[in-house]
Design a protein around this motif. Structure first.
Motif, PDB file in Angstrom:
ATOM      1  N   ASP A  52       0.855  -1.168   0.000  1.00  0.00           N
ATOM      2  CA  ASP A  52       0.000   0.000   0.000  1.00  0.00           C
ATOM      3  C   ASP A  52       0.901   1.230   0.000  1.00  0.00           C
ATOM      4  O   ASP A  52       2.077   1.156   0.366  1.00  0.00           O
ATOM      5  N   GLU A 109       0.548  -0.214  10.046  1.00  0.00           N
ATOM      6  CA  GLU A 109       1.196  -1.299  10.776  1.00  0.00           C
ATOM      7  C   GLU A 109       2.263  -1.929   9.909  1.00  0.00           C
ATOM      8  O   GLU A 109       2.134  -2.010   8.692  1.00  0.00           O
ATOM      9  N   GLY A 110       3.330  -2.408  10.534  1.00  0.00           N
ATOM     10  CA  GLY A 110       4.391  -3.095   9.804  1.00  0.00           C
ATOM     11  C   GLY A 110       5.403  -2.119   9.257  1.00  0.00           C
ATOM     12  O   GLY A 110       5.355  -0.917   9.468  1.00  0.00           O
ATOM     13  N   ARG A 134      -1.248   5.479   6.410  1.00  0.00           N
ATOM     14  CA  ARG A 134      -1.902   5.053   5.181  1.00  0.00           C
ATOM     15  C   ARG A 134      -3.261   5.724   5.074  1.00  0.00           C
ATOM     16  O   ARG A 134      -3.898   6.049   6.076  1.00  0.00           O
ATOM     17  N   GLU A 159     -10.475  -3.335   2.892  1.00  0.00           N
ATOM     18  CA  GLU A 159      -9.797  -3.831   4.088  1.00  0.00           C
ATOM     19  C   GLU A 159      -8.332  -3.454   4.030  1.00  0.00           C
ATOM     20  O   GLU A 159      -7.682  -3.619   2.978  1.00  0.00           O
ATOM     21  N   ALA A 160      -7.812  -2.946   5.135  1.00  0.00           N
ATOM     22  CA  ALA A 160      -6.406  -2.552   5.193  1.00  0.00           C
ATOM     23  C   ALA A 160      -5.483  -3.740   4.941  1.00  0.00           C
ATOM     24  O   ALA A 160      -4.379  -3.575   4.417  1.00  0.00           O
ATOM     25  N   GLY A 161      -5.930  -4.950   5.292  1.00  0.00           N
ATOM     26  CA  GLY A 161      -5.120  -6.133   5.064  1.00  0.00           C
ATOM     27  C   GLY A 161      -5.068  -6.557   3.612  1.00  0.00           C
ATOM     28  O   GLY A 161      -4.221  -7.361   3.224  1.00  0.00           O
ATOM     29  N   SER A 162      -5.980  -6.043   2.794  1.00  0.00           N
ATOM     30  CA  SER A 162      -6.001  -6.318   1.356  1.00  0.00           C
ATOM     31  C   SER A 162      -6.257  -4.993   0.640  1.00  0.00           C
ATOM     32  O   SER A 162      -7.336  -4.763   0.081  1.00  0.00           O
ATOM     33  N   PRO A 163      -5.266  -4.099   0.663  1.00  0.00           N
ATOM     34  CA  PRO A 163      -5.509  -2.702   0.299  1.00  0.00           C
ATOM     35  C   PRO A 163      -5.678  -2.425  -1.187  1.00  0.00           C
ATOM     36  O   PRO A 163      -6.051  -1.316  -1.556  1.00  0.00           O
TER      37      PRO A 163
END
Length: 273
Positions: A52, A109-110, A134, A159-163
């Motif tokens: 992202d 995150e990360g 982000r 979803e932030a996990g699948s941006p």
């Protein structure tokens, strides 16, 4: 299987060595210089491209955004441009008042990313991106769509996990899906930052089903941001940006995509929290 650093470098060099110069010059997503081209290729390799766009800490928080459409072009003629998108762009450009909506940027995150060590090299290194934020793409897209004339309570799914996948459903049953497949982010420098994203743009009619004869186009959005630089961790109070959004035919062949609609906008972000 994981690619070694040497194998990754070899793969990155292939597009630079084998892509004909003519195709690169007319690519739907055109990046200047060898390093940018290598970073674009790196984004397609597992574990290398940024999942992202991570913005500088200056963006953190909530903003009031004013959008002014300053130019609408149809390079192949208005009859070839996507009708609904052209109508929306023309309406926004002719409106007495600019588009106004809320946007927010949240802690990311990360860490990690792709850093190209020199302009002439495809060698890779990773480094932490602590402190970056982000865009809340779902919230921002939904708010921007809701502010448009004639909007009917749009709902965004993201979803932030699948941006890289975002779906927007309007209140009339129309569905729009944007799937980002290539991304280039610039390193922030002296109060400036840029993002360029190439995506598959799929739109369905009011039947509300992407499987029922949807239109599929290529989309490129390039945005350049500028703000008064302060301390590295200090949030900005005002950000100005220029956004160029292109819808083109020929999604399957980015090098041969033909621009159908080009919309240029000026954005002003004013901090609200």
């Amino acid at each position: 299987p994981d690619l070694t650093r040497r194998a990754a470098s070899s793969v990155l060099l292939l597009p630079l060595l084998t892509t004909p110069a003519g195709l690169r010059a007319h690519a739907a997503v055109k990046f200047e210089g060898g390093a940018e081209a290598a970073q674009r290729a790196a984004a397609l390799l597992p574990g290398y491209g940024p999942p992202d766009a991570l913005y500088p800490a200056a963006f953190r928080g909530r903003w009031r955004v004013v959008v002014q459409v300053v130019d609408v072009r149809t390079p192949q003629g208005e009859e070839s441009a996507p009708a609904a998108q052209l109508r929306a762009a023309r309406t926004a450009a002719a409106a007495a008042a600019p588009l106004v909506f809320d946007a927010r940027f949240l802690n990311a995150e990360g860490s990690g990313g792709v850093i190209l060590q020199s302009e002439g090299s495809a060698s890779l290194a990773t480094r932490p991106v602590a402190g970056r934020v982000r865009a809340d793409r779902g919230f921002n897209t939904e708010q921007r769509a809701a502010a448009q004339v004639g909007s009917a309570r749009p709902v965004a799914q993201w979803e932030a996990g699948s941006p890289n996948v975002l779906t927007l459903t309007d209140g009339l049953g129309g569905v729009r899906e944007v799937k980002i497949i290539k991304r280039l982010v610039e390193e922030p420098y002296d109060g400036a930052y840029g993002v360029s994203e190439f995506a598959r743009y799929t739109a369905a009619t009011s039947a509300g089903d992407l499987k029922s004869s949807p239109s599929v186009l290529a989309q490129r959005v390039q945005t350049k941001y500028k703000w008064e630089p302060g301390r590295p961790s200090q949030p900005a109070t005002r950000i100005e940006a220029v956004e160029i959004a292109v819808l083109a035919s020929g999604f399957g062949d980015p090098a041969g995509a033909v621009p159908l609609l080009v919309v240029k906008s000026r954005l002003t972000f004013t901090r609200s929290s």
